[in-house]
Design a protein around this motif. Structure first.
Motif, PDB file in Angstrom:
ATOM      1  N   MET A 670       0.822  -1.208   0.000  1.00  0.00           N
ATOM      2  CA  MET A 670       0.000   0.000   0.000  1.00  0.00           C
ATOM      3  C   MET A 670       0.859   1.262   0.000  1.00  0.00           C
ATOM      4  SD  MET A 670      -3.119  -1.027   2.576  1.00  0.00           S
ATOM      5  CE  MET A 670      -4.568  -1.909   1.967  1.00  0.00           C
ATOM      6  N   VAL A 671       1.932   1.260   0.787  1.00  0.00           N
ATOM      7  CA  VAL A 671       2.829   2.412   0.819  1.00  0.00           C
ATOM      8  C   VAL A 671       3.504   2.586  -0.539  1.00  0.00           C
ATOM      9  CG1 VAL A 671       4.969   3.321   1.822  1.00  0.00           C
ATOM     10  CG2 VAL A 671       3.200   2.381   3.313  1.00  0.00           C
ATOM     11  N   GLN A 672       3.957   1.472  -1.119  1.00  0.00           N
ATOM     12  CA  GLN A 672       4.589   1.554  -2.440  1.00  0.00           C
ATOM     13  C   GLN A 672       3.615   2.098  -3.485  1.00  0.00           C
ATOM     14  OE1 GLN A 672       6.295  -2.262  -3.473  1.00  0.00           O
ATOM     15  NE2 GLN A 672       7.445  -2.375  -1.558  1.00  0.00           N
ATOM     16  N   SER A 673       2.336   1.789  -3.317  1.00  0.00           N
ATOM     17  CA  SER A 673       1.317   2.287  -4.249  1.00  0.00           C
ATOM     18  C   SER A 673       0.791   3.661  -3.851  1.00  0.00           C
ATOM     19  CB  SER A 673       0.151   1.293  -4.314  1.00  0.00           C
ATOM     20  OG  SER A 673       0.591   0.024  -4.755  1.00  0.00           O
ATOM     21  N   LYS A 674       1.376   4.250  -2.790  1.00  0.00           N
ATOM     22  CA  LYS A 674       1.001   5.571  -2.272  1.00  0.00           C
ATOM     23  C   LYS A 674      -0.442   5.615  -1.760  1.00  0.00           C
ATOM     24  CE  LYS A 674       4.442   7.997  -5.035  1.00  0.00           C
ATOM     25  NZ  LYS A 674       4.750   9.120  -5.949  1.00  0.00           N
ATOM     26  N   ARG A 675      -0.926   4.465  -1.316  1.00  0.00           N
ATOM     27  CA  ARG A 675      -2.244   4.413  -0.683  1.00  0.00           C
ATOM     28  C   ARG A 675      -2.028   4.547   0.831  1.00  0.00           C
ATOM     29  NH1 ARG A 675      -5.322  -0.718  -3.325  1.00  0.00           N
ATOM     30  NH2 ARG A 675      -6.594  -0.326  -1.457  1.00  0.00           N
ATOM     31  N   TYR A 676      -1.581   5.747   1.215  1.00  0.00           N
ATOM     32  CA  TYR A 676      -1.133   5.961   2.583  1.00  0.00           C
ATOM     33  C   TYR A 676      -2.267   5.830   3.592  1.00  0.00           C
ATOM     34  CZ  TYR A 676       3.021   7.713   0.215  1.00  0.00           C
ATOM     35  OH  TYR A 676       4.123   7.824  -0.574  1.00  0.00           O
ATOM     36  N   GLU A 677      -3.415   6.350   3.270  1.00  0.00           N
ATOM     37  CA  GLU A 677      -4.535   6.281   4.220  1.00  0.00           C
ATOM     38  C   GLU A 677      -4.938   4.831   4.481  1.00  0.00           C
ATOM     39  OE1 GLU A 677      -8.841   8.434   4.993  1.00  0.00           O
ATOM     40  OE2 GLU A 677      -7.583   9.036   3.309  1.00  0.00           O
ATOM     41  N   ASP A 678      -4.924   4.003   3.405  1.00  0.00           N
ATOM     42  CA  ASP A 678      -5.262   2.588   3.576  1.00  0.00           C
ATOM     43  C   ASP A 678      -4.201   1.851   4.378  1.00  0.00           C
ATOM     44  OD1 ASP A 678      -7.546   2.990   2.073  1.00  0.00           O
ATOM     45  OD2 ASP A 678      -6.610   2.367   0.187  1.00  0.00           O
ATOM     46  N   GLY A 697      13.351   1.226   7.017  1.00  0.00           N
ATOM     47  CA  GLY A 697      12.335   0.847   6.047  1.00  0.00           C
ATOM     48  C   GLY A 697      11.253  -0.043   6.605  1.00  0.00           C
ATOM     49  N   GLY A 698      11.244  -0.240   7.924  1.00  0.00           N
ATOM     50  CA  GLY A 698      10.283  -1.134   8.550  1.00  0.00           C
ATOM     51  C   GLY A 698       8.932  -0.482   8.771  1.00  0.00           C
ATOM     52  N   PRO A 699       8.018  -1.208   9.431  1.00  0.00           N
ATOM     53  CA  PRO A 699       6.654  -0.706   9.637  1.00  0.00           C
ATOM     54  C   PRO A 699       6.571   0.633  10.352  1.00  0.00           C
ATOM     55  CG  PRO A 699       6.762  -3.053  10.104  1.00  0.00           C
ATOM     56  CD  PRO A 699       8.169  -2.597   9.891  1.00  0.00           C
ATOM     57  N   MET A 700       7.469   0.893  11.298  1.00  0.00           N
ATOM     58  CA  MET A 700       7.401   2.177  12.003  1.00  0.00           C
ATOM     59  C   MET A 700       7.687   3.334  11.056  1.00  0.00           C
ATOM     60  SD  MET A 700       9.132   1.394  15.713  1.00  0.00           S
ATOM     61  CE  MET A 700       8.646   2.908  16.489  1.00  0.00           C
ATOM     62  N   GLU A 701       8.716   3.184  10.226  1.00  0.00           N
ATOM     63  CA  GLU A 701       9.008   4.256   9.272  1.00  0.00           C
ATOM     64  C   GLU A 701       7.883   4.397   8.262  1.00  0.00           C
ATOM     65  OE1 GLU A 701      12.846   4.118   7.448  1.00  0.00           O
ATOM     66  OE2 GLU A 701      13.905   4.502   9.336  1.00  0.00           O
ATOM     67  N   MET A 702       7.267   3.284   7.874  1.00  0.00           N
ATOM     68  CA  MET A 702       6.141   3.354   6.937  1.00  0.00           C
ATOM     69  C   MET A 702       4.956   4.075   7.571  1.00  0.00           C
ATOM     70  SD  MET A 702       6.028  -0.199   4.740  1.00  0.00           S
ATOM     71  CE  MET A 702       6.194  -1.379   6.068  1.00  0.00           C
ATOM     72  N   LEU A 703       4.698   3.806   8.853  1.00  0.00           N
ATOM     73  CA  LEU A 703       3.561   4.453   9.513  1.00  0.00           C
ATOM     74  C   LEU A 703       3.808   5.953   9.667  1.00  0.00           C
ATOM     75  CD1 LEU A 703       0.818   4.233  10.829  1.00  0.00           C
ATOM     76  CD2 LEU A 703       1.942   3.563  12.981  1.00  0.00           C
ATOM     77  N   ALA A 704       5.037   6.319  10.004  1.00  0.00           N
ATOM     78  CA  ALA A 704       5.363   7.750  10.100  1.00  0.00           C
ATOM     79  C   ALA A 704       5.140   8.426   8.756  1.00  0.00           C
ATOM     80  CB  ALA A 704       6.809   7.927  10.554  1.00  0.00           C
ATOM     81  N   MET A 705       5.536   7.786   7.674  1.00  0.00           N
ATOM     82  CA  MET A 705       5.324   8.346   6.347  1.00  0.00           C
ATOM     83  C   MET A 705       3.838   8.468   6.027  1.00  0.00           C
ATOM     84  SD  MET A 705       6.487   6.887   2.618  1.00  0.00           S
ATOM     85  CE  MET A 705       8.225   6.854   3.056  1.00  0.00           C
TER      86      MET A 705
END
Length: 888
Positions: A670-678, A697-705
């Motif tokens: 989802m992050v790679q597809s820029k579906r950040y809200e999802d 690059g783990g889940p914490m950094e993804m959630l912050a992004m």
């Protein structure tokens, strides 16, 4: 040493004859050679001996018999074979070379020296006779041993032979042996590859492939050795290779097993007994060590390789003082034995005896120009001489000058704190200076540390009182935290000092990682989903836990980079377990016992009990820790999609809402597809399951992004704070936090995060600029000076502006003379810079007012704001001694 022109003339004459040489071998000779290659030495010896005794006129038979007897340690018989054969074949250089070995191993040193002289005489006379390819190879080996330029030997002998006969295996073997001896592993590997195309049935090619790959690709090297032993289960060099590898892994029983195999073939094998001496030394049995060394030297009392090998293996165990003593003995036996001289040079450098070490390295490089490692080291020395040395007490830090200006003081402060904390904790007082060298080029770090470029993945290495480290400049965009690296390495200084460099690698690394974590929870390593799985294993993959008694082996030839990182983590858990169950005093008792010379097993038995007990208790402890990580999560991988789409992963998560691997995969896509809200929902679920870690690059950094992209600044900040609490090198998180706090003008927070940035990357302007802004905002001029000085060292775009800001801060801090200097420097870059002109005028006016007051006796406070008529600060700004030299 010989005149290379005469050698070249000899070579040209010899090589001119090889095109006329025919190779004639009987079927029996081919059979005997095949038996020799396959390790059936006694059977091959029987055939060769019968042919020699029958008087068969073929030089190949006594040569083969001599090689077989030397291989099996039948040195007296070998001498008889040689003496009988050389009278029949006086022009055989190959026979003479093997004869020298037979004489040496019968301890006939003077006769072997005479034979060496005769070899050259025979070589000269052979230029007018029929010459074989074997003799040319023997000539090349002879000149190499006599210390001639190895590159010339390659060019004038081996290369010419291969050009004349591309299918002649011995020329490839000799070339590879020479390249390995000189540290040119690339040439060695290429040559062995070509040799295997010629003949892949000779175990020597596979063995030499292993030697060529040993430092760069241990896995392939091991495969090559297995291939060699498949061709010949009794191939002594390959068995010695495996014995050395087992010693490196602290698998001493396995080493003894391999050495016993060698001794069963050759009861007098010098290298086998030398390695037995190493094992006795490591076991603390010095009487047995002496006995084994004497056995190794029994047949050739002046064999320098014995002491060289013992010393080299001890140095590889970080026992550099003992290793250096052995190298000195080897050199006393043969002053021209350059490998021992160079090993001694490296030992001295690692002991901090730099003057002796660099001189020795230079002398070896001068005498042996093809020694790649020596050449690399002396070339590096020229660069090291440009470094700046900083000193605080007995701690000496050597850095590239610009880096020294940027964070040299901070390095000294950190090492000073580490010394104070760790030396007190482990009851250690280093009795000699500690040298730390920090390299901005990874290649230079590798050459200083390992002798050759490479060493990727290593951040620092400690040899005892010498530490080498990669600077942040060598590590790309996401460098590791240099403070945690130096704390880790200084802990090695302490534990190696306490044990006199006598400790297993896993224990040394485990204590250092544990002390990182103790000093700062964000340093070191901690439990993660992947580590949990490696500890517990899965249905498809067994646990990667290694028993503590075998844990050092996990650092050598690990299956992957992740397995190596896990070895560090597991080692720290073992130390944590020992401290929790038995206490820090018992850990220190183990270290004291190791320092007193006890074996690892005896040291542990005396403090906490048998290693077998530790193995079993630790396994339970580690698995319990792993099971407490994310206890409510679903960790199963069964049935997971191999390459699922977002919809497929979503469907899987709907059915398995707590599955860690599915949640991570879904969120990542989802992050790679820029579906950040999802992406927020699966990531928040992972947080609720308590499986978050601060890995890159783990889940914490993804959630912050995801929070940033959806505008939820408050939640983003909360996650960023968690990241920096769990990760020592979370540079992006810190950069974002600084950005947020600057906007809110939370200056103390800006300064705090800026300090953390500089602990990771002091070459980044952001950290210094943020510190300066925060200090300026809270009107703390003394705190502004250091970061502005650092920014000036970073080749700024606006040096005039920085010099002006620094001049103002220096003025406010009461450093008037330095303030004037930097105001002038600002004007040098920008002559019409009005603010700088005004500041300089004020500074000079203050000086003039003070001078006038002193002359008149008036109070300077009364006239501080007045200017004297005609006092033009631009025309006559300051006295010469305060001017910037570049403006004169």
């Amino acid at each position: 040493m010989f005149d290379m022109r005469s050698i070249a003339a000899i070579c040209a004459s010899l090589c001119g004859a090889i095109v006329f040489v025919a190779s004639v071998q009987s079927a029996d000779l081919q059979t005997a050679e095949s038996l020799f290659r396959s390790g059936k030495y006694e059977e091959a010896e029987g055939i060769a001996k019968s042919e020699v005794e029958a008087g068969t006129w073929n030089e190949s038979w006594p040569r083969l018999l001599l090689r077989l007897q030397l291989t099996q340690g039948k040195y007296a018989e070998a001498l008889t074979t040689y003496e009988d054969a050389i009278s029949r074949y006086p022009s055989s250089l190959t026979l003479r070379l093997n004869g020298i070995e037979a004489l040496r191993h019968n301890n006939l040193i003077e006769r072997s020296d005479v034979e060496i002289t005769r070899f050259f005489t025979a070589l000269q006379s052979s230029t007018r006779r029929y010459v074989s390819r074997d003799n040319l190879v023997a000539a090349g080996r002879y000149f190499t041993e006599r210390g001639e330029d190895a590159r010339k030997v390659l060019e004038m002998f081996y290369d010419r032979i291969r050009d004349a006969d591309p299918d002649f295996l011995e020329a490839y073997i000799a070339t590879a042996e020479l390249a390995i001896a000189k540290g040119d592993y690339q040439v060695a590997a290429e040559t062995v590859t070509a040799a295997e195309r010629v003949d892949a049935t000779d175990p020597r090619t596979a063995y030499l492939a292993a030697r060529a790959l040993e430092s760069s690709d241990p896995k392939k090297a091991n495969e090559a050795i297995e291939r060699a032993l498949g061709l010949n289960p009794h191939h002594i060099p390959s068995l010695i290779f495996q014995a050395e590898a087992a010693i490196d892994r602290e698998q001493y029983d396995g080493a003894i097993e391999r050495l016993n195999q060698v001794i069963a073939i050759n009861p007098k094998h010098p290298e086998a007994w030398a390695l037995r001496a190493v094992l006795a030394h490591l076991d603390g049995n010095m009487d047995l060590e002496k006995e084994h060394r004497e056995t190794a030297l029994a047949t050739w009392s002046k064999n320098p390789k014995v002491d060289y090998l013992i010393g080299k293996k001890l140095s590889e165990k970080y026992r550099f003082a003992e290793g250096a003593a052995y190298q000195k003995q080897a050199i006393a036996m043969d002053p021209d034995y350059h490998v021992a001289r160079f090993q001694l040079a490296q030992d001295q450098l690692r002991l901090g005896k730099e003057e002796d070490g660099w001189k020795l390295a230079q002398s070896v490089s001068d005498a042996d120009p093809y020694n790649v490692v020596a050449h690399n080291l002396v070339t590096l020395y020229d660069r090291i001489k440009t470094f700046e040395t900083l000193q605080s007490g007995d701690i000496h830090v050597r850095m590239q000058p610009r880096e020294a200006r940027l964070y040299g003081d901070e390095v000294l402060n950190l090492l000073g704190e580490a010394c104070e904390v760790l030396c007190a904790k482990y009851d250690v007082e280093p009795d000699a200076p500690i040298l730390v060298e920090i390299f901005p080029d990874q290649k230079d770090f590798a050459i200083r540390t390992f002798g050759l470029p490479g060493g990727a993945g290593y951040l620092g290495v400690c040899f005892g009182r010498v530490i080498t480290a990669n600077s942040p400049a060598s590590q790309g965009e996401r460098p590791s935290n240099w403070q945690s690296v130096l704390w880790h390495e200084f802990c090695h200084v302490v534990t190696l000092e306490k044990t006199r460099n006598r400790m297993p690698r896993w224990l040394s690394e485990g204590i250092s990682v544990h002390e990182e974590r103790t000093q700062n929870p964000a340093w070191g390593q901690s439990m993660s989903p992947l580590y949990r799985e490696m500890i517990l294993g899965t249905a498809e993959t067994p646990s990667s836990l290694t028993p503590p008694s075998q844990l050092s082996s996990a650092f050598l030839a690990p299956p992957s980079a992740m397995h190596l990182q896990f070895a560090y983590y597991e080692s720290s858990l073992v130390v944590q377990f020992i401290i929790e169950k038995h206490g820090i005093d018992q850990l220190k008792q183990i270290l004291d016992s190791l320092g007193a010379g006890l074996s690892t097993e005896d040291a542990f038995i005396g403090a906490i009990g048998p290693m077998e007990k530790l193995d079993s208790e630790f396994e339970r402890y580690a698995k319990e820790l792993a099971n407490h990580f994310g206890p409510d999560a679903d960790w199963s991988r069964e049935g997971l999609p191999e390459k699922g789409s977002i919809d497929e992963w979503q469907a899987w998560v709907d059915e398995h809402p707590d599955n860690v691997w599915a949640l991570q995969s879904l969120a990542s896509q989802m992050v790679q597809s820029k579906r950040y809200e999802d992406a927020i929902k699966p990531l928040e679920t992972l947080e609720e399951l308590s499986v978050f870690t601060g890995n890159r690059g783990g889940p914490m950094e993804m959630l912050a992004m995801a929070y940033q992209q959806t505008g939820d600044t408050e939640k983003e900040k909360q996650i960023l704070l968690k990241i920096i609490q769990q990760s020592s090198d979370a540079l992006p998180a810190l950069e974002r936090l600084i950005e947020m706090e600057l906007r809110e003008e939370n200056w103390e927070s800006v300064a705090s995060y800026a300090e953390e940035v500089l602990a990771i990357q002091p070459l980044l302007p952001l950290g210094h600029e943020s510190l300066a802004k925060a200090a300026e905002a809270i009107d703390a001029p003394a705190r502004v000076i250091r970061p502005l000085q650092a920014l000036l060292a970073l080749d700024p775009i606006d040096p005039a502006g920085l010099n002006y800001r620094l001049a103002k801060s220096l003025d406010n801090a009461g450093q008037k003379e330095l303030a004037k200097r930097h105001a002038l420097m600002a004007l040098e870059d920008a002559p019409r810079f009005r603010n700088a002109l005004g500041l300089l005028k004020d500074l000079v006016s203050e000086d003039t007012a003070e001078d006038t007051t002193k002359d008149s006796g008036e109070d300077p406070e009364e006239d501080a704001g007045e200017d004297s008529a005609g006092d033009d600060p631009v025309a006559n700004p300051v006295s010469p001694e305060t001017q910037n030299p570049t403006t004169n």
